[in-house]
Enzyme design. Structure first.
Site, PDB file in Angstrom:
ATOM      1  CD  GLU A   1      46.527 -13.136 -14.098  1.00  0.00           C
ATOM      2  OE1 GLU A   1      47.684 -12.685 -14.205  1.00  0.00           O
ATOM      3  OE2 GLU A   1      45.946 -13.687 -15.042  1.00  0.00           O
TER       4      GLU A   1
ATOM      5  CB  CYS B   1      49.414  -7.248  -9.016  1.00  0.00           C
ATOM      6  SG  CYS B   1      48.276  -6.930 -10.365  1.00  0.00           S
TER       7      CYS B   1
END
Length: 479
Positions: free
Chosen positions: A221, A255
């Protein structure tokens, strides 16, 4: 042929060996065992939530406990509870069509989902609990054991989590390894049955390279420059408020934080003004405001400041949302949101994920031009679209690719516990959350079971082959 295992030369290697031995000795992992592990993780979080939030606040130098409680604790609990409550729906064998014509003689087939074994999970500093325990929900649901490696940039949180885990789990079931870059490098080199990493694309490449030594499958990720496309049909005030809220979360240190906002050239000034108003409403003061999360450390603070300064030196217009930066705010690593308008393509802020309290705003004449520019770059972890034009919305979805999407909002799709969360291309690979997370950490094992009668000999399907059989095979070759 037998192979000998290398000696356990590091604490991580010793934990991995112990967990793999326990996994092999355990045999099939029942639904009850999986649910019990998930429940213990839930109980652990509930009991230690205040200590974990205090540690996160100290690591950031003043992050609000309510944000840590919402983002890291409640977010992780949502993943763990969803997995606990639904894993019995995911576990059963799946019948599949067998091989024709043997199915006429009782041959059957199915797919069995089995745990892979031991999973290593490397978390990141910006969500230091969530990036470990949210994937752990899928790992436990699939029947695996795990070792966690928290980020060394959040050392107090790492120690608090290690104490909590040791209280609720035997190390052969779940363990935490703490330490700096050397420990992380050793962690990534181990022969895990699966490895999860959350962090930057640059580090993700090194993680994947290290995992390749043992052909370890990875879930990465990695973030990226998540774009916001503001269509001309959008409610500018609403879009600005939601972008400001999303960018204000953790001061942009997420993120999936909006990174670059695209807006029609005729609406740019209106959007800038609305962003400034919305951000000031959320954070009327910056210095000393406990709701403003500090940039995590001096190095990252200097990095974000250098991006903004570089863009300004190259002629970009830099505007502020929030009150004027002060020495007090800078000392606390709290700064207003800077809006950098149309920076040059070769500027630092245009090339790198910002991951802090700054935002790029770019103008377009046609939204297709904005999409073309997006598609020329790396695929982001998140993409956001604002607008009421359903045709345009569908066109944007059809002509872009990102890890996930939120429509008329930002940073919301990762909260979907029953939908996969993950990246694509430079923003990562693989998923966790929901059924897809269960599948990610399970081995899908195809099984064929022969029927009571094998007709191949009587049908001439075994050597020595006959011309009659050759003609039968040729007859099966059809378009």
């Amino acid at each position: 042929m037998t192979t000998s295992l290398a000696p356990c030369s590091t604490p991580t290697a010793a934990l991995l060996a112990a967990q793999q031995a326990a996994f092999r000795a355990e045999g099939p992992v029942s639904a009850a065992t999986r649910q019990a592990r998930l429940q213990r993780a839930i109980d652990m979080l509930v009991q230690h939530c205040d200590a974990l939030c205090q540690a996160m606040g100290e690591d950031f130098g003043g992050r609000a406990a309510v944000f840590s409680m919402m983002n890291d604790v409640a977010g992780s609990l949502g993943s763990l509870k969803h997995a606990r409550d639904h894993l019995t729906e995911w576990m059963p064998d799946q019948p599949r069509p067998s091989v024709s014509p043997f199915d006429n003689f009782g041959a059957t087939a199915w797919v069995k989902y089995q745990p892979k074994g031991v999973v290593g999970i490397i978390g990141t500093w910006n969500a230091p609990v969530f990036t470990l325990l949210s994937p752990l929900a899928s790992v436990f649901a699939a029947g695996n054991r795990a070792v966690l490696k928290p980020s060394e940039i959040a050392p107090r949180t790492a120690e608090a989590l290690a104490r909590a885990v040791a209280e609720f789990f035997a190390p052969e079931e779940l363990a935490v390894v703490t330490g700096g870059p050397d420990v992380a490098a050793d962690f990534s080199r181990q022969p895990w049955n699966h490895l999860v990493f959350t962090g930057s694309t640059a580090v993700g490449k090194r993680i994947m390279q290290a995992a390749a030594e043992h052909l370890v499958p990875v879930t990465l990720e990695l973030g990226g420059k998540s774009p916001v496309l503001v269509g001309q049909s959008a409610d500018i005030a609403n879009a600005a408020e939601r972008i400001a809220v999303g960018k204000g979360l953790n001061s942009g240190q997420l993120c999936v934080a909006p990174d670059t906002v695209w807006v029609h050239e005729t609406q740019a000034d209106a959007l800038v003004g609305a962003l400034q108003s919305a951000y000031a409403g959320l954070f009327p003061t910056i210095a000393g405001n406990p709701d403003v999360t500090p940039v995590v450390n001096a190095q990252h603070f200097a990095r974000v400041e250098s991006y903004v300064a570089d863009a300004g030196a190259r002629g970009a217009r830099v505007l502020m949302a929030g009150d004027w930066p002060s020495a007090e705010g800078a000392a606390q690593r709290r700064m207003p949101l800077r809006i950098v308008v149309n920076p040059p393509a070769d500027s630092e802020i245009a090339q790198h994920e910002i991951f802090g309290p700054a935002l790029v705003l770019r103008t377009y004449r046609a939204i297709s031009d904005a999409v073309a520019e997006l598609n020329a770059g790396e695929r982001p972890l998140a993409l956001y679209y604002f607008g009421s034009d359903a045709t345009e919305q569908q066109w944007v979805l059809d002509h872009t690719l990102s890890g996930g999407v939120s429509v008329n909002d930002v940073v919301m799709h990762p909260a979907l516990h029953d939908a996969p969360f993950g990246g694509v291309g430079a923003s990562g690979m693989g998923h966790y959350h929901g059924h897809e997370g269960f599948l990610e950490f399970s081995h899908a094992r195809s099984i064929y079971s022969a029927g009571s009668h094998d007709p191949r000999r009587e049908w001439g399907m075994l050597p020595p082959y006959t011309e009659q059989f050759a003609q039968m095979v040729r007859g099966a070759i059809t378009p």
